[in-house]
Design a protein around this motif. Sequence first.
Motif, short mmCIF file in Angstrom:
data_model
loop_
_atom_site.label_atom_id
_atom_site.label_comp_id
_atom_site.label_asym_id
_atom_site.label_seq_id
_atom_site.Cartn_x
_atom_site.Cartn_y
_atom_site.Cartn_z
N LEU A 109 -27.01 35.54 -14.66
CA LEU A 109 -26.37 34.65 -13.69
C LEU A 109 -26.74 34.98 -12.25
CD1 LEU A 109 -22.74 34.66 -15.19
CD2 LEU A 109 -24.66 33.16 -15.78
N SER A 110 -27.65 35.92 -12.06
CA SER A 110 -27.88 36.48 -10.72
C SER A 110 -28.54 35.51 -9.75
CB SER A 110 -28.73 37.75 -10.82
OG SER A 110 -30.02 37.47 -11.33
N GLU A 111 -29.19 34.47 -10.26
CA GLU A 111 -29.92 33.57 -9.36
C GLU A 111 -29.19 32.26 -9.11
OE1 GLU A 111 -33.91 33.15 -10.72
OE2 GLU A 111 -34.39 35.26 -10.39
N VAL A 112 -27.94 32.16 -9.57
CA VAL A 112 -27.12 30.98 -9.28
C VAL A 112 -25.80 31.45 -8.72
CG1 VAL A 112 -28.24 29.59 -11.06
CG2 VAL A 112 -26.18 30.89 -11.64
N TYR A 113 -24.98 30.49 -8.26
CA TYR A 113 -23.72 30.88 -7.61
C TYR A 113 -22.68 29.80 -7.85
CZ TYR A 113 -20.47 32.41 -3.96
OH TYR A 113 -19.36 32.84 -3.28
N GLY A 114 -21.47 30.23 -8.19
CA GLY A 114 -20.36 29.31 -8.37
C GLY A 114 -20.02 29.08 -9.83
N LEU A 115 -18.76 28.75 -10.10
CA LEU A 115 -18.29 28.60 -11.48
C LEU A 115 -19.09 27.55 -12.24
CD1 LEU A 115 -16.35 29.20 -13.79
CD2 LEU A 115 -14.74 27.58 -12.76
N ASP A 116 -19.31 26.39 -11.65
CA ASP A 116 -20.04 25.34 -12.36
C ASP A 116 -21.44 25.81 -12.75
OD1 ASP A 116 -17.86 23.71 -12.10
OD2 ASP A 116 -18.67 22.52 -10.44
N ALA A 117 -22.12 26.47 -11.81
CA ALA A 117 -23.47 26.95 -12.10
C ALA A 117 -23.45 28.04 -13.16
CB ALA A 117 -24.13 27.46 -10.82
N TYR A 118 -22.46 28.92 -13.09
CA TYR A 118 -22.35 29.97 -14.10
C TYR A 118 -22.11 29.36 -15.49
CZ TYR A 118 -21.70 33.27 -10.18
OH TYR A 118 -21.86 34.02 -9.05
N GLN A 119 -21.19 28.42 -15.57
CA GLN A 119 -20.89 27.83 -16.87
C GLN A 119 -22.08 27.06 -17.42
OE1 GLN A 119 -17.16 25.75 -15.94
NE2 GLN A 119 -16.04 27.32 -17.10
N ALA A 120 -22.85 26.42 -16.55
CA ALA A 120 -24.05 25.73 -17.01
C ALA A 120 -25.06 26.72 -17.58
CB ALA A 120 -24.67 24.93 -15.87
N LYS A 121 -25.24 27.84 -16.90
CA LYS A 121 -26.15 28.88 -17.39
C LYS A 121 -25.69 29.43 -18.74
CE LYS A 121 -29.62 30.36 -14.62
NZ LYS A 121 -30.95 30.82 -15.08
N ILE A 122 -24.39 29.68 -18.84
CA ILE A 122 -23.83 30.24 -20.08
C ILE A 122 -24.00 29.25 -21.23
CG2 ILE A 122 -21.69 30.98 -21.20
CD1 ILE A 122 -20.80 31.91 -18.31
N THR A 123 -23.73 27.98 -20.96
CA THR A 123 -23.88 26.95 -21.99
C THR A 123 -25.32 26.85 -22.46
OG1 THR A 123 -22.01 25.70 -21.11
CG2 THR A 123 -23.58 24.49 -22.49
N ASP A 124 -26.25 26.89 -21.50
CA ASP A 124 -27.67 26.81 -21.84
C ASP A 124 -28.09 28.03 -22.67
OD1 ASP A 124 -30.49 25.76 -21.42
OD2 ASP A 124 -30.65 27.74 -20.50
N TYR A 125 -27.65 29.22 -22.25
CA TYR A 125 -28.01 30.43 -22.99
C TYR A 125 -27.44 30.38 -24.41
CZ TYR A 125 -28.35 35.37 -24.24
OH TYR A 125 -28.62 36.55 -24.89
N ALA A 126 -26.20 29.94 -24.53
CA ALA A 126 -25.58 29.86 -25.85
C ALA A 126 -26.33 28.90 -26.76
CB ALA A 126 -24.12 29.43 -25.71
N ALA A 127 -26.76 27.77 -26.20
CA ALA A 127 -27.49 26.78 -27.01
C ALA A 127 -28.85 27.32 -27.46
CB ALA A 127 -27.67 25.50 -26.21
N ARG A 128 -29.48 28.13 -26.61
CA ARG A 128 -30.80 28.67 -26.95
C ARG A 128 -30.71 29.90 -27.85
NH1 ARG A 128 -32.97 30.99 -23.16
NH2 ARG A 128 -31.55 30.72 -21.39
N ASN A 129 -29.51 30.43 -28.03
CA ASN A 129 -29.34 31.65 -28.83
C ASN A 129 -28.18 31.47 -29.82
OD1 ASN A 129 -31.19 33.87 -27.46
ND2 ASN A 129 -30.24 32.67 -25.81
N PRO A 130 -28.32 30.50 -30.73
CA PRO A 130 -27.19 30.21 -31.63
C PRO A 130 -26.89 31.33 -32.62
CG PRO A 130 -29.15 29.02 -32.32
CD PRO A 130 -29.47 29.62 -30.99
N GLU A 154 -24.38 37.11 -31.99
CA GLU A 154 -22.95 37.27 -32.23
C GLU A 154 -22.16 37.26 -30.93
OE1 GLU A 154 -22.06 40.70 -34.56
OE2 GLU A 154 -23.58 40.26 -36.09
N TRP A 155 -22.77 37.77 -29.87
CA TRP A 155 -22.13 37.84 -28.56
C TRP A 155 -22.97 37.10 -27.54
CZ3 TRP A 155 -17.96 41.08 -26.60
CH2 TRP A 155 -17.27 41.79 -27.60
N ILE A 156 -22.30 36.59 -26.53
CA ILE A 156 -22.98 36.11 -25.32
C ILE A 156 -22.73 37.18 -24.26
CG2 ILE A 156 -23.04 34.34 -23.53
CD1 ILE A 156 -21.98 32.38 -25.68
N ASP A 157 -23.79 37.90 -23.92
CA ASP A 157 -23.61 38.97 -22.94
C ASP A 157 -24.72 38.91 -21.90
OD1 ASP A 157 -25.54 39.80 -24.75
OD2 ASP A 157 -24.98 41.91 -24.66
N GLY A 158 -24.43 39.46 -20.76
CA GLY A 158 -25.36 39.43 -19.63
C GLY A 158 -24.62 39.85 -18.38
#
Length: 537
Positions: A77-98, A101-105
């Motif tokens: 998340l280091s290259e974006v800022y704000g809740l919306d941007a963080y959640q978008a990054k998390i959603t994208d990472y989760a979709a690419r890594n189904p 077991e964990w979403i970590d970073g």
Amino acid sequence: MTTLFRGGRVFTAAGGFAEAVLVRDGVIAAVGDERDLAREAGPHETVDLNGGLLTPGFTDAHIHPVQAGLERAKCDLSEVYGLDAYQAKITDYAARNPDKEWIDGGGWDMSAFPGGLPHRTQLDADGRPVYLIQRDHHAAWVSTRALELAGITRDTPDPVDGRIERDPDGTPSGVLHEGAMDLVGLLTPRPTAADQDAALDDAQRHLFSLGITGWQDAIVGSYAGSDDQLPTYLSAARSGRLRARVVGALWWDRTRGADQIADLVERRASAEGLDRFAATSVKIMQDGITENFTAATLEPYCLCGGTGLSYVDPAKLKEYVAELDRLGFQVHFHAIGERAVREALDSCEGTDPANRHHIAHLQIIEPSDVPRFARLGVTANLQPLWATHHAQMDELTLPYLGEPRSSWQYPFADLLAHGTRFCAGSDWPVSDADPLQGMHVAVNRTEPGGSVHAGYPTAQTPFLPGQRLDLATALTAYTAGSAWINRSPAGVIEPGRPADLVVLDRDPFALPAGEIWTTRVTLTFVDGEPVYQRAGA
């Protein structure tokens, strides 16, 4: 092979400038007038500086490359800022890594949230447990599922070296500070040896692209859910993959006491005889950070009270440092609050300056302690990027420090005036690893133009401008100063030194001070061999 560097200026970090540098077989052979060196060179290759600046390779005196490399491969998340941007990054990472077991970073910024505190429910959409380390690695944002797996409830007590944030009814809210991070962090999937090797390789490539040819890894050990990096460095050094000149600061486990010193001696010995890596420093984290009120202060925080945490009892700290000093270790302190700085300095009374002890961060220094650095031979390890107006400073720090304490922050000019020796680093991945961005802040005390915080309303208002440094001092800290801390033969351009060199695309000394941040690395050399070339250069 003989190479002549010409066509620009040379910053030697030894007190001046030159026109050209001659390198033979990876070693600096001569420094001086371009025409004289051309006559002396014989058959040679030429590197045209194209009007830019040649400097010694940068050494980062406080950095976490393996951790950074691991985080770059996770949910970063280091290259974006704000809740919306963080959640978008998390959603994208989760979709690419189904299948994970964990979403970590990590990489989120406290200032993006009211009061600096995100909430667990903001991470619950995917259903998998989530563990995201804060940008400065002193807190973690976790999901409801992660708390459940860790068995953390309203009845779970805070650990002695940390805090569980809670909702008004006592339910854990999803932020774990300091030692509380391990309650969840140790449950996350462990990186394999191959993962750690790949992380170091990726980090080294990135650092070479920024002109960094050496560093001190500020935590080599198990901390905040991370695994010991010592085997990773030993493997890389023995195989030849590690080209940079590196010192590892062995982690001081604050849950133990003097009994661990024998282990540290053994760990140091495991790296003896290696060309690129030594484990000769010990990292002692004496306090936390101001934003979560764990930095150790002399007087209570405004608005909330409390004086933070001293992770090592000050009396014991003196005993431990004295023994480490006797054994020839360098001690690398983390100290943010003015009480922690004083405790670190107190522990260095009577130590041998030849061991080159240094204190990193130095956010707040009570003025009477400023002259003690030079008197004790303790080096100030600067992280200049933090000395600006930005949301974390203006909203989460200044109101809680009050005056006069707010005006004691990052007193670089005062330290310099008292003859303090400087080294400098980034604390990457806590903040940008680019030394040129750090130099920009050291000189201007404003946010670099390319920073994610550059648009903050007061970002271009100098922060305590009386504490600015001149560019030569800042550049020397990132070169000769940090190389000295590491006992590296590099860091200075003079005959007999290794040709660890950096070509910059412009001469920052010729720029308006406010444009230093625009300078970029074109070429990086280690032992006279190119290890990075900017595309198109």
